[in-house]
Scaffold this motif. Structure first.
Motif, PDB file in Angstrom:
ATOM      1  N   ALA A   1       0.823  -1.212   0.000  1.00  0.00           N
ATOM      2  CA  ALA A   1       0.000   0.000   0.000  1.00  0.00           C
ATOM      3  C   ALA A   1       0.857   1.261   0.000  1.00  0.00           C
ATOM      4  O   ALA A   1       0.667   2.164  -0.825  1.00  0.00           O
ATOM      5  N   PHE A   2       1.821   1.345   0.916  1.00  0.00           N
ATOM      6  CA  PHE A   2       2.576   2.578   1.127  1.00  0.00           C
ATOM      7  C   PHE A   2       3.324   3.030  -0.125  1.00  0.00           C
ATOM      8  O   PHE A   2       3.376   4.228  -0.429  1.00  0.00           O
ATOM      9  N   THR A   3       3.903   2.088  -0.862  1.00  0.00           N
ATOM     10  CA  THR A   3       4.688   2.437  -2.043  1.00  0.00           C
ATOM     11  C   THR A   3       3.857   3.179  -3.082  1.00  0.00           C
ATOM     12  O   THR A   3       4.390   3.986  -3.848  1.00  0.00           O
ATOM     13  N   TYR A   4       2.555   2.942  -3.075  1.00  0.00           N
ATOM     14  CA  TYR A   4       1.696   3.497  -4.126  1.00  0.00           C
ATOM     15  C   TYR A   4       0.664   4.478  -3.586  1.00  0.00           C
ATOM     16  O   TYR A   4      -0.378   4.691  -4.201  1.00  0.00           O
ATOM     17  N   PHE A   5       0.961   5.089  -2.428  1.00  0.00           N
ATOM     18  CA  PHE A   5       0.044   6.089  -1.902  1.00  0.00           C
ATOM     19  C   PHE A   5      -0.032   7.323  -2.807  1.00  0.00           C
ATOM     20  O   PHE A   5      -1.083   7.952  -2.922  1.00  0.00           O
ATOM     21  N   ARG A   6       1.071   7.707  -3.437  1.00  0.00           N
ATOM     22  CA  ARG A   6       1.005   8.883  -4.306  1.00  0.00           C
ATOM     23  C   ARG A   6       0.058   8.636  -5.489  1.00  0.00           C
ATOM     24  O   ARG A   6      -0.828   9.480  -5.741  1.00  0.00           O
ATOM     25  N   PRO A   7       0.191   7.526  -6.239  1.00  0.00           N
ATOM     26  CA  PRO A   7      -0.818   7.286  -7.289  1.00  0.00           C
ATOM     27  C   PRO A   7      -2.242   7.201  -6.747  1.00  0.00           C
ATOM     28  O   PRO A   7      -3.189   7.655  -7.403  1.00  0.00           O
ATOM     29  N   PHE A   8      -2.414   6.633  -5.552  1.00  0.00           N
ATOM     30  CA  PHE A   8      -3.750   6.554  -4.957  1.00  0.00           C
ATOM     31  C   PHE A   8      -4.309   7.950  -4.712  1.00  0.00           C
ATOM     32  O   PHE A   8      -5.466   8.247  -5.064  1.00  0.00           O
ATOM     33  N   LEU A   9      -3.518   8.810  -4.109  1.00  0.00           N
ATOM     34  CA  LEU A   9      -3.994  10.151  -3.803  1.00  0.00           C
ATOM     35  C   LEU A   9      -4.251  10.962  -5.074  1.00  0.00           C
ATOM     36  O   LEU A   9      -5.171  11.784  -5.125  1.00  0.00           O
TER      37      LEU A   9
ATOM     38  N   GLN B   1      -4.996   9.622  -8.174  1.00  0.00           N
ATOM     39  CA  GLN B   1      -6.015   9.031  -9.042  1.00  0.00           C
ATOM     40  C   GLN B   1      -7.383   8.950  -8.376  1.00  0.00           C
ATOM     41  O   GLN B   1      -8.407   9.162  -9.040  1.00  0.00           O
ATOM     42  N   GLN B   2      -7.422   8.612  -7.083  1.00  0.00           N
ATOM     43  CA  GLN B   2      -8.725   8.419  -6.440  1.00  0.00           C
ATOM     44  C   GLN B   2      -9.140   9.636  -5.626  1.00  0.00           C
ATOM     45  O   GLN B   2     -10.299  10.050  -5.675  1.00  0.00           O
ATOM     46  N   ALA B   3      -8.212  10.206  -4.847  1.00  0.00           N
ATOM     47  CA  ALA B   3      -8.569  11.368  -4.035  1.00  0.00           C
ATOM     48  C   ALA B   3      -8.468  12.674  -4.827  1.00  0.00           C
ATOM     49  O   ALA B   3      -8.981  13.702  -4.377  1.00  0.00           O
TER      50      ALA B   3
END
Length: 404
Positions: free
Chosen positions: A228-236, A238-240
């Motif tokens: 999860a942590f490695t891809y928090f930037r794409p998550f934030l 793309q989704q947020a």
């Protein structure tokens, strides 16, 4: 319950030097997470490929952690730690000058050797620097470097990367690493080999029931967390749908939570160590899955990330204390085995997360992370099985560690 002792003044400077070294290691290892998107674009790679390259350090950390105790058994531990700090400085220089994907991978490989070697020796080194009752406080101080680096590395990396580029960010770490090398040289005492104790192969420790349980549990926990942590930037992104300024603030809050989690874990260690190790993966699973709730507000995501950072920071403090307490007679070999498991888990977690991101979605990445941590929860139960079958030497490291 007898109170945990403070760090005695003669060892304080050495412990803080180790804490600074930890902070720089964490910054060097995980700052690329906040720079993932621009690094991938600059190196003409996908986000998943860049994340997997960042995770390459885990493979070399595994190799170093399994061999360093035996390879350096006859050497003064001060010289070994100074060598590792020098290699970290070299790795940062290579990263700052990396012009292509090969340069990035070479730097990460060298950094992996440092990570595996340093973390394998860290708990045993702390145990030699301070009296047994002061070990929990010293470990908390060392891991404070972890929390501070987590607090500052991600938001500063994201912000400064936009100003001076990701290579420029690593150039800023170079003089700090040089100062840390000098600080370690000045503050660490000579620590010759302890001849009275034979070094056991890390694999022989798997004959102990609680170690056999700990290894897969810690691997599942860390694999899920870093998936999860490695891809928090794409998550934030793309989704947020956060702006660059909001991204920096959220990553900063994630790091501030690490400070709180480290302090909380240090306070809980004397009485609730096993409960902490058993329940933290479940809590982290629930928070990770909650991030995927549809319609969550920006403030809601920020609060969940804060709780996530708090829980994530508590986990390595707990496992380090378990090592000092549960395998006190073979801390270096056990440390090598544990670090090998953690680094392999970080590597595999990064690979899994990148694959899910590239071929499915960021939601699949977080679901995969949660599934791994849920497996760790099922394996650990309430954590009581992590107790050693026989009290090892220096059982007093953590007074009354088992809650009734």
């Amino acid at each position: 319950m007898p109170p945990t002792q403070a760090i005695p003044p003669p060892a304080r400077a050495a412990v803080w030097s180790l804490s600074l070294c930890v902070g720089l290691l964490i910054a060097a290892e995980f700052m690329p997470v906040s720079l993932l998107t621009p690094m991938a674009r600059d190196l003409q790679a996908t986000d998943g490929m860049a994340g997997q390259a960042i995770s390459l350090s885990g493979l070399f950390a595994v190799l170093a952690s399994l061999t360093i105790a035996r390879l350096t058994a006859r050497l003064d531990r001060k010289r070994v730690l100074l060598t590792l700090a020098g290699l970290m400085l070299l790795s940062l220089l290579l990263m700052a000058q990396a012009a292509d994907f090969t340069g990035l991978m070479l730097s990460r490989a060298l950094l992996g050797l440092v990570i595996g070697g340093f973390w394998s020796l860290a708990t045993a080194t702390v145990s030699r620097l301070v009296p047994a009752p002061a070990v929990p406080a010293a470990l908390g101080t060392v891991y404070m470097g972890n929390a501070v680096a987590t607090t500052l590395a991600a938001p500063l990396g994201s912000y400064l990367g936009g100003l001076i580029g990701w290579r420029g960010v690593f150039w800023l770490l170079v003089p700090l690493a040089a100062l840390n090398l000098l600080a370690l040289w000045r503050t660490l005492p000579v620590m010759p080999r302890q001849a009275a104790r034979a070094t056991t192969s890390p694999w022989q420790l798997l004959r102990r029931r609680h170690v056999r349980l700990a290894l897969p549990a810690v691997m599942l926990t860390f694999a899920g967390a870093f998936c999860a942590f490695t891809y928090f930037r794409p998550f934030l992104e793309q989704q947020a749908h956060v702006s660059p300024q909001q991204l920096s603030l959220m990553l900063f809050s994630l790091g501030i939570a690490g400070l709180a989690g480290t302090r909380l874990a240090t306070a809980l260690l004397p009485r609730h160590l096993y409960r902490l190790l058993g329940r933290a993966p479940l809590a982290l699973t629930l928070v990770t899955l909650a991030l995927l709730m549809p319609g969550a507000s920006l403030w809601g995501v920020a609060m969940l990330l804060f709780v996530w950072g708090c829980l994530n920071a508590a986990i390595p403090v707990g496992w380090s204390a378990w090592l000092a307490l549960g395998v006190a007679d073979q801390q270096e070999s056990a440390g090598g085995l544990l670090v090998a498991g953690i680094q392999l888990a970080i590597l595999l977690g990064g690979l899994l997360g990148g694959t899910l991101l590239d071929h499915l979605s960021i939601q699949a990445t977080l679901l995969g992370a949660g599934s791994l941590m849920l497996l760790a929860t099922l394996l650990l139960g309430n954590g009581q099985q992590l107790q050693p079958a026989r009290p090892p030497e220096r059982q007093a490291l953590l007074p009354n560690p088992v809650e009734p």
